[in-house]
Design an enzyme around this catalytic site. Structure first.
Site, short mmCIF file in Angstrom:
data_model
loop_
_atom_site.label_atom_id
_atom_site.label_comp_id
_atom_site.label_asym_id
_atom_site.label_seq_id
_atom_site.Cartn_x
_atom_site.Cartn_y
_atom_site.Cartn_z
N VAL A 30 50.14 20.65 46.30
CA VAL A 30 49.23 20.46 47.43
C VAL A 30 48.74 21.83 47.88
CG1 VAL A 30 48.96 19.48 49.74
CG2 VAL A 30 50.56 18.44 48.12
N ASP A 31 47.43 22.03 47.82
CA ASP A 31 46.86 23.35 48.12
C ASP A 31 45.66 23.19 49.03
OD1 ASP A 31 46.12 25.95 48.20
OD2 ASP A 31 45.60 26.14 46.09
N SER A 32 45.86 23.47 50.32
CA SER A 32 44.75 23.38 51.28
C SER A 32 43.75 24.51 51.12
CB SER A 32 45.30 23.38 52.72
OG SER A 32 46.03 24.58 52.96
N TRP A 48 46.55 19.35 40.87
CA TRP A 48 46.34 19.96 42.19
C TRP A 48 45.72 18.92 43.12
CZ3 TRP A 48 46.39 25.51 43.32
CH2 TRP A 48 46.80 26.29 42.23
#
Length: 265
Positions: free
Chosen positions: A117-119, A186
């Site tokens: 999880v990559d904001s 991702w």
């Protein structure tokens, strides 16, 4: 000129280093060097050993033979510290471990995969390697190929539209851009905004407001272990079905289930 070879031993983290100082060195010199070393290098050791991504020393208390070495200009020679003597240090740490805890367990196309999880990433991506393993390369829409702005100049070869991803027991429809990447899956900002995802650091969960669910955040090793465990369970279940129905019978059961799902959809 005499030199001291001081070994700093951090009690609670079991880390150590050697520092050579001359006889004119003070307690403050030793503390500053220890602090500098711990802040710079122990982060890597802690990351490898404890899977914490970032850590820094906020305070350091030194002691020698039970006597507290206060941060002052008092020379080390007054403590009769000899070559190879150990000065113990108790460190106070601030830890920022959330970067290593941003993996979630999910399922795509029937396969369990750890997803990152990559904001900070605007798109959700699937690696070419994983797309090939899942048998999804044939459905990649090549009209959506583009080059990603970045130091590596990565290229997106296309897009998989409306891929079904099971996250926390709930199915989500996601558009994945396919590219060569060391990380297989991702979850980017596009999906996070659409589903109202929020990373809850104190709880260590990924909260999804669209379905009112909470998914635990894991380290990469934990996510991989869960994936392997699930694959072992699936393989055992498959062997049990083959024993019960035979290979041909199991294939007929799977075909009927697929037809039933397609009718429902």
């Amino acid at each position: 000129m005499d030199h001291f070879k001081i070994v700093i031993k951090v009690v609670d983290r079991n880390l150590s280093f050697q520092q050579t100082l001359d006889s004119s060195a003070t307690v403050g010199d030793l503390e500053r060097k220890a602090h500098q070393y711990l802040t710079r290098d122990s982060v890597k050791k802690i990351f490898v050993r404890h899977e914490l991504s970032i850590g820094t020393v906020t305070s350091l208390d030194l002691s020698f033979r039970g006597e507290r070495l206060k941060n002052s200009e008092k020379p080390l020679s007054s403590y009769e510290i000899q070559n190879g003597d150990i000065v113990e240090a108790e460190a106070t740490w601030i830890e920022y471990g959330i970067q290593s805890l941003l993996y979630v367990e999910c399922q795509i196309n029937g396969f369990d995969v750890p997803a990152f999880v990559d904001s900070g990433c605007s798109i959700s991506t699937l690696s070419t390697r994983l797309a090939r393993r899942l048998g999804l390369l044939d459905v990649v829409d090549r009209d959506f190929a583009f080059e990603v702005d970045g130091p590596n100049g990565d290229e997106v070869i296309g897009c998989i539209h409306d891929a079904e991803v099971r996250l926390g027991g709930t199915l989500y429809s996601v558009n994945f851009d396919v590219m060569d990447s060391s990380t297989d899956l991702w979850i980017g900002l596009d999906m996070m905004i659409r589903e109202g995802m929020c990373i809850n650091v104190p709880k260590g969960t990924l909260e999804i407001s669209s379905t009112k669910t909470q998914v635990p955040l894991l380290t990469l090793n934990e996510a991989r272990r869960r994936v392997i465990r699930n694959r072992i369970k699936a393989a055992r279940s498959l062997r049990r079905e083959e024993k019960r129905f035979g290979r041909r019978g199991r294939q007929e059961v799977e075909t009927s289930l697929k037809i039933e799902r397609s009718v429902k959809n």
